[in-house]
Design a protein around this motif. Structure first.
Motif, PDB file in Angstrom:
ATOM      1  N   PRO A  64       0.813  -1.226   0.000  1.00  0.00           N
ATOM      2  CA  PRO A  64       0.000   0.000   0.000  1.00  0.00           C
ATOM      3  C   PRO A  64       0.842   1.270   0.000  1.00  0.00           C
ATOM      4  N   THR A  65       0.372   2.256  -0.728  1.00  0.00           N
ATOM      5  CA  THR A  65       0.810   3.632  -0.555  1.00  0.00           C
ATOM      6  C   THR A  65      -0.334   4.326   0.162  1.00  0.00           C
ATOM      7  N   CYS A  66      -0.040   4.891   1.321  1.00  0.00           N
ATOM      8  CA  CYS A  66      -1.067   5.536   2.150  1.00  0.00           C
ATOM      9  C   CYS A  66      -1.001   7.043   1.957  1.00  0.00           C
ATOM     10  N   CYS A  67      -2.128   7.640   1.615  1.00  0.00           N
ATOM     11  CA  CYS A  67      -2.172   9.087   1.423  1.00  0.00           C
ATOM     12  C   CYS A  67      -3.165   9.707   2.393  1.00  0.00           C
TER      13      CYS A  67
ATOM     14  N   ALA B 260      -8.787   9.491  -7.531  1.00  0.00           N
ATOM     15  CA  ALA B 260      -9.691   8.397  -7.182  1.00  0.00           C
ATOM     16  C   ALA B 260     -10.133   7.639  -8.422  1.00  0.00           C
ATOM     17  N   ASN B 261     -10.437   8.367  -9.481  1.00  0.00           N
ATOM     18  CA  ASN B 261     -10.881   7.725 -10.716  1.00  0.00           C
ATOM     19  C   ASN B 261      -9.786   6.844 -11.307  1.00  0.00           C
ATOM     20  N   LEU B 262      -8.560   7.379 -11.392  1.00  0.00           N
ATOM     21  CA  LEU B 262      -7.459   6.597 -11.966  1.00  0.00           C
ATOM     22  C   LEU B 262      -7.092   5.425 -11.065  1.00  0.00           C
ATOM     23  N   ALA B 263      -7.130   5.632  -9.755  1.00  0.00           N
ATOM     24  CA  ALA B 263      -6.788   4.552  -8.829  1.00  0.00           C
ATOM     25  C   ALA B 263      -7.740   3.379  -8.996  1.00  0.00           C
ATOM     26  N   ALA B 264      -9.040   3.676  -9.117  1.00  0.00           N
ATOM     27  CA  ALA B 264     -10.024   2.616  -9.308  1.00  0.00           C
ATOM     28  C   ALA B 264      -9.919   2.002 -10.695  1.00  0.00           C
ATOM     29  N   LEU B 265      -9.701   2.842 -11.695  1.00  0.00           N
ATOM     30  CA  LEU B 265      -9.607   2.373 -13.076  1.00  0.00           C
ATOM     31  C   LEU B 265      -8.423   1.434 -13.274  1.00  0.00           C
ATOM     32  N   TRP B 266      -7.301   1.764 -12.664  1.00  0.00           N
ATOM     33  CA  TRP B 266      -6.073   0.983 -12.841  1.00  0.00           C
ATOM     34  C   TRP B 266      -5.835  -0.023 -11.720  1.00  0.00           C
ATOM     35  N   GLY B 267      -6.687  -0.018 -10.702  1.00  0.00           N
ATOM     36  CA  GLY B 267      -6.513  -0.946  -9.588  1.00  0.00           C
ATOM     37  C   GLY B 267      -5.254  -0.680  -8.789  1.00  0.00           C
ATOM     38  N   LEU B 268      -4.974   0.587  -8.516  1.00  0.00           N
ATOM     39  CA  LEU B 268      -3.738   0.945  -7.813  1.00  0.00           C
ATOM     40  C   LEU B 268      -3.789   0.517  -6.346  1.00  0.00           C
ATOM     41  N   PRO B 269      -2.651   0.091  -5.790  1.00  0.00           N
ATOM     42  CA  PRO B 269      -2.587  -0.268  -4.359  1.00  0.00           C
ATOM     43  C   PRO B 269      -2.483   0.989  -3.494  1.00  0.00           C
ATOM     44  N   LEU B 270      -3.562   1.744  -3.453  1.00  0.00           N
ATOM     45  CA  LEU B 270      -3.568   3.060  -2.814  1.00  0.00           C
ATOM     46  C   LEU B 270      -4.602   3.099  -1.691  1.00  0.00           C
TER      47      LEU B 270
END
Length: 342
Positions: free
Chosen positions: A155-158, A174-184
């Motif tokens: 995780p990267t915690c912000c 938020a949109n890109l994180a969900a779209l790309w499945g980022l570990p955020l």
């Protein structure tokens, strides 16, 4: 798995047996009191003109930093805001390094160039401290994307506030994180006020977790004044992210007991409201719960207070004695070094 963030070996000191008996709750209490007393000392030092510039205190919100860091390891990245002293301390950055930075001394964690709002420690993967509202969110997405491209799901915690929620950077991230499945891991510290603007005056939908879920990520609200509840929620989210579950959003419902900054006259809040939230002080709530469970709280409190006082006193003394950065280094790090083109 790597050690939990913020943990370090401690030499045997008086009261170690008390801390050992207190177990995990003792560690949580120590971590929160450490932040509280550090911030209270910053108030004194700012009033004495030892610390200058803008200072944003974390008093009241300690449960969020401490509880979230319980779920992180030393390999995970953390991106913070301008109210980041608590995050930095919970992450494991030495109090002496932070205090020296507050003083603008060369021994500070950012070399004395960042001050209160720009604490940074690459070795501990603590990437700021960011004075721009929502400015850390795209950076966090970049760190998470880099990990994903390497096949990692750590995780990267912000951390960010409810005011940042109204900025375009949050919604784009938020949109890109969900779209790309980022570990955020999005951690929204909703303290009900964006500087001096109440949440219901800048958000049509005040259930921030509900709105975040519309981006297609797991999202839920947490009692940000309960350190154990925060730790459980952050642990659940971090575990899912490590398993490839993509981004998660935690709305930490918390409250800052002090004004937005040391310059803020704090005329936008009702005194009775502040007192109601102080009755839910995360430190008091934990100690009350420990008393109810028959744990030796008074002895533990004496031990923790002694430890914290000693550490903060030492940090201030070191900052007082630390050297200023030499004038000849004034232009260092201002521009990049010329690159030879062949």
């Amino acid at each position: 798995m790597s050690p939990r963030a913020g943990t370090h070996k401690r030499k045997s000191v008086p009261g170690s047996d008390v801390m050992a008996r207190a177990g995990h709750r003792g560690e949580l209490l120590h971590a929160m009191l450490r932040i509280r007393r550090f911030e209270e000392r910053c108030v004194e030092l700012y009033s004495a003109a030892k610390i200058r510039g803008f200072v944003h205190l974390y008093i009241g919100e300690e449960a969020v930093a401490v509880g979230v860091n319980e779920a992180l390891t030393t390999e995970d990245a953390v991106v913070s805001t301008y109210r980041e002293h608590g995050h930095a301390l919970a992450r494991g950055i030495p109090a002496a390094d932070i205090m020296a930075e507050m003083y603008g001394k060369s021994t500070g964690c950012s070399g004395g160039r960042g001050g209160s709002m720009h604490l940074f420690d690459a070795e501990r993967r603590f990437y700021g401290g960011n004075a721009i509202v929502a400015g850390g969110l795209p950076l966090a997405a970049g760190l998470a994307l880099a990990d994903l491209m390497r096949g990692q799901t750590r995780p990267t915690c912000c951390f960010f506030g409810d005011g940042a929620y109204a900025e375009g950077e949050f919604h784009e991230t938020a949109n890109l994180a969900a779209l790309w499945g980022l570990p955020l891991l999005f951690v929204c510290e909703n303290n009900l006020y964006a500087m001096g603007t109440a949440l219901d005056r800048h958000e049509a939908q005040t259930d921030l977790a509900l709105r975040a879920a519309s981006y297609g990520m797991a999202a839920w609200a947490v009692d940000g004044m309960d350190v154990e509840a925060v730790a459980r929620a952050a642990g659940r989210a971090a575990e899912s992210i490590r398993g490839g579950g993509g981004p998660h959003f935690l709305e930490m419902r918390t409250y800052r007991f002090r004004a937005h900054s040391m310059y803020d006259p704090d005329r936008y809040r009702d005194r009775a409201e502040i007192e109601r939230w102080k009755a839910r002080d995360p430190i008091t709530r934990l100690t009350d719960r420990m008393r109810e469970d028959g744990e030796p709280v008074e002895e533990l409190l004496h031990c923790v207070e002694d430890r914290v006082t000693e550490e903060v006193d030492a940090a201030v003394a070191a900052a007082e004695e630390a050297p200023e950065e030499p004038v000849e280094n004034l232009l260092a790090h201002v521009t990049s070094r010329p690159v030879e083109v062949r």
